[in-house]
Design a protein around this motif. Sequence first.
Motif, PDB file in Angstrom:
ATOM      1  N   LEU A   1       0.823  -1.211   0.000  1.00 38.94           N
ATOM      2  CA  LEU A   1       0.000   0.000   0.000  1.00 38.94           C
ATOM      3  C   LEU A   1       0.861   1.268   0.000  1.00 38.94           C
ATOM      4  O   LEU A   1       0.516   2.249  -0.662  1.00 38.94           O
ATOM      5  N   ALA A   2       1.974   1.262   0.720  1.00 40.66           N
ATOM      6  CA  ALA A   2       2.875   2.424   0.721  1.00 40.66           C
ATOM      7  C   ALA A   2       3.432   2.653  -0.682  1.00 40.66           C
ATOM      8  O   ALA A   2       3.546   3.801  -1.132  1.00 40.66           O
ATOM      9  N   ALA A   3       3.751   1.584  -1.381  1.00 36.52           N
ATOM     10  CA  ALA A   3       4.231   1.706  -2.760  1.00 36.52           C
ATOM     11  C   ALA A   3       3.132   2.306  -3.638  1.00 36.52           C
ATOM     12  O   ALA A   3       3.402   3.165  -4.485  1.00 36.52           O
ATOM     13  N   CYS A   4       1.909   1.887  -3.423  1.00 36.18           N
ATOM     14  CA  CYS A   4       0.783   2.415  -4.209  1.00 36.18           C
ATOM     15  C   CYS A   4       0.555   3.896  -3.938  1.00 36.18           C
ATOM     16  O   CYS A   4       0.145   4.641  -4.832  1.00 36.18           O
ATOM     17  N   GLU A   5       0.815   4.327  -2.714  1.00 34.40           N
ATOM     18  CA  GLU A   5       0.623   5.734  -2.356  1.00 34.40           C
ATOM     19  C   GLU A   5       1.514   6.658  -3.177  1.00 34.40           C
ATOM     20  O   GLU A   5       1.202   7.828  -3.341  1.00 34.40           O
ATOM     21  N   THR A   6       2.621   6.158  -3.700  1.00 32.70           N
ATOM     22  CA  THR A   6       3.511   6.997  -4.510  1.00 32.70           C
ATOM     23  C   THR A   6       2.878   7.331  -5.855  1.00 32.70           C
ATOM     24  O   THR A   6       3.292   8.284  -6.505  1.00 32.70           O
ATOM     25  N   GLY A   7       1.916   6.505  -6.290  1.00 33.94           N
ATOM     26  CA  GLY A   7       1.299   6.702  -7.594  1.00 33.94           C
ATOM     27  C   GLY A   7       2.142   6.181  -8.746  1.00 33.94           C
ATOM     28  O   GLY A   7       1.766   6.302  -9.908  1.00 33.94           O
ATOM     29  N   ASP A   8       3.285   5.573  -8.437  1.00 35.46           N
ATOM     30  CA  ASP A   8       4.198   5.060  -9.455  1.00 35.46           C
ATOM     31  C   ASP A   8       4.310   3.544  -9.311  1.00 35.46           C
ATOM     32  O   ASP A   8       4.762   3.043  -8.277  1.00 35.46           O
ATOM     33  N   VAL A   9       3.903   2.833 -10.342  1.00 41.32           N
ATOM     34  CA  VAL A   9       3.932   1.372 -10.292  1.00 41.32           C
ATOM     35  C   VAL A   9       5.346   0.840 -10.035  1.00 41.32           C
ATOM     36  O   VAL A   9       5.514  -0.229  -9.465  1.00 41.32           O
ATOM     37  N   GLU A  10       6.363   1.589 -10.415  1.00 46.76           N
ATOM     38  CA  GLU A  10       7.757   1.183 -10.185  1.00 46.76           C
ATOM     39  C   GLU A  10       8.028   0.979  -8.688  1.00 46.76           C
ATOM     40  O   GLU A  10       8.843   0.141  -8.310  1.00 46.76           O
ATOM     41  N   ALA A  11       7.337   1.701  -7.827  1.00 44.63           N
ATOM     42  CA  ALA A  11       7.531   1.567  -6.384  1.00 44.63           C
ATOM     43  C   ALA A  11       7.137   0.179  -5.880  1.00 44.63           C
ATOM     44  O   ALA A  11       7.582  -0.239  -4.804  1.00 44.63           O
ATOM     45  N   LEU A  12       6.330  -0.549  -6.650  1.00 38.29           N
ATOM     46  CA  LEU A  12       5.950  -1.915  -6.244  1.00 38.29           C
ATOM     47  C   LEU A  12       7.120  -2.892  -6.346  1.00 38.29           C
ATOM     48  O   LEU A  12       7.049  -3.999  -5.820  1.00 38.29           O
ATOM     49  N   ARG A  13       8.190  -2.485  -6.992  1.00 41.09           N
ATOM     50  CA  ARG A  13       9.361  -3.360  -7.106  1.00 41.09           C
ATOM     51  C   ARG A  13       9.886  -3.739  -5.720  1.00 41.09           C
ATOM     52  O   ARG A  13      10.333  -4.868  -5.502  1.00 41.09           O
ATOM     53  N   ILE A  14       9.821  -2.827  -4.767  1.00 37.00           N
ATOM     54  CA  ILE A  14      10.347  -3.108  -3.417  1.00 37.00           C
ATOM     55  C   ILE A  14       9.576  -4.249  -2.751  1.00 37.00           C
ATOM     56  O   ILE A  14      10.179  -5.247  -2.355  1.00 37.00           O
ATOM     57  N   PRO A  15       8.236  -4.172  -2.621  1.00 34.14           N
ATOM     58  CA  PRO A  15       7.554  -5.321  -1.998  1.00 34.14           C
ATOM     59  C   PRO A  15       7.626  -6.593  -2.849  1.00 34.14           C
ATOM     60  O   PRO A  15       7.651  -7.696  -2.304  1.00 34.14           O
ATOM     61  N   ILE A  16       7.708  -6.456  -4.164  1.00 35.18           N
ATOM     62  CA  ILE A  16       7.858  -7.645  -5.014  1.00 35.18           C
ATOM     63  C   ILE A  16       9.190  -8.320  -4.712  1.00 35.18           C
ATOM     64  O   ILE A  16       9.276  -9.540  -4.569  1.00 35.18           O
ATOM     65  N   ASP A  17      10.243  -7.529  -4.582  1.00 32.44           N
ATOM     66  CA  ASP A  17      11.577  -8.081  -4.343  1.00 32.44           C
ATOM     67  C   ASP A  17      11.787  -8.552  -2.912  1.00 32.44           C
ATOM     68  O   ASP A  17      12.792  -9.196  -2.621  1.00 32.44           O
ATOM     69  N   TRP A  18      10.857  -8.245  -2.000  1.00 35.31           N
ATOM     70  CA  TRP A  18      10.941  -8.784  -0.646  1.00 35.31           C
ATOM     71  C   TRP A  18      10.834 -10.302  -0.657  1.00 35.31           C
ATOM     72  O   TRP A  18      11.356 -10.973   0.223  1.00 35.31           O
ATOM     73  N   ASN A  19      10.138 -10.838  -1.642  1.00 30.46           N
ATOM     74  CA  ASN A  19       9.951 -12.287  -1.741  1.00 30.46           C
ATOM     75  C   ASN A  19      11.201 -12.960  -2.276  1.00 30.46           C
ATOM     76  O   ASN A  19      11.944 -12.368  -3.063  1.00 30.46           O
ATOM     77  N   GLU A  20      11.396 -14.230  -1.909  1.00 33.06           N
ATOM     78  CA  GLU A  20      12.456 -15.024  -2.542  1.00 33.06           C
ATOM     79  C   GLU A  20      12.088 -15.298  -3.991  1.00 33.06           C
ATOM     80  O   GLU A  20      12.945 -15.346  -4.858  1.00 33.06           O
ATOM     81  N   THR A  21      10.801 -15.507  -4.224  1.00 31.74           N
ATOM     82  CA  THR A  21      10.305 -15.698  -5.587  1.00 31.74           C
ATOM     83  C   THR A  21       9.252 -14.630  -5.841  1.00 31.74           C
ATOM     84  O   THR A  21       8.601 -14.152  -4.921  1.00 31.74           O
TER      85      THR A  21
END
Length: 170
Positions: A36-56
């Motif tokens: 949700l914090a990534a979404c608050e930026t309004g930039d889909v690129e910010a979702l890279r951080i929670p995506i990369d939190w995963n091993e996969t």
Amino acid sequence: MIRKPKGVAIADVVSPPIGDLALLPAPVARIRDKILAACETGDVEALRIPIDWNETRPLFAKSGAFRAGTDPIEILKALSFDRKGRETISLIRAIFAQPYVKIMRGPTTLYEWPAFARHPEPPANNEEALARWRCVRFDDLARSNAEGKPRATRIGIASDGVWHYFWSED
């Protein structure tokens, strides 16, 4: 230890809809907050951080429509009607605003949003109906699921905080 016979599927045990976020395990609440914090930026690129939190990486399509190795942000942009990811951000916000369900599948526990995707009761009022429609990708508006209901986009997070999927029903 209980063993299941070969060829027998383990049935999901699905809770009733839950609206209390305080009941989420801490790892699930953390990744939800990161998304949700990534979404608050309004930039889909910010979702890279929670995506990369995963091993996969989380899965973005049940059918495997995207091959492995493809950039996850490019996938999210491609899935977004505007091809820039704004629809993706809106979907995530709308989905996480809904109640969720707890799904127990053998030894695995998942938390899935929105609950109405698993519990397709009619909406209580027009406001609830509109909130549900906000969880449907534009490309999925013309298609319905097997029950004739809108194809809701779902987010699944395991109890250990691993983001498993963000997809529409097949």
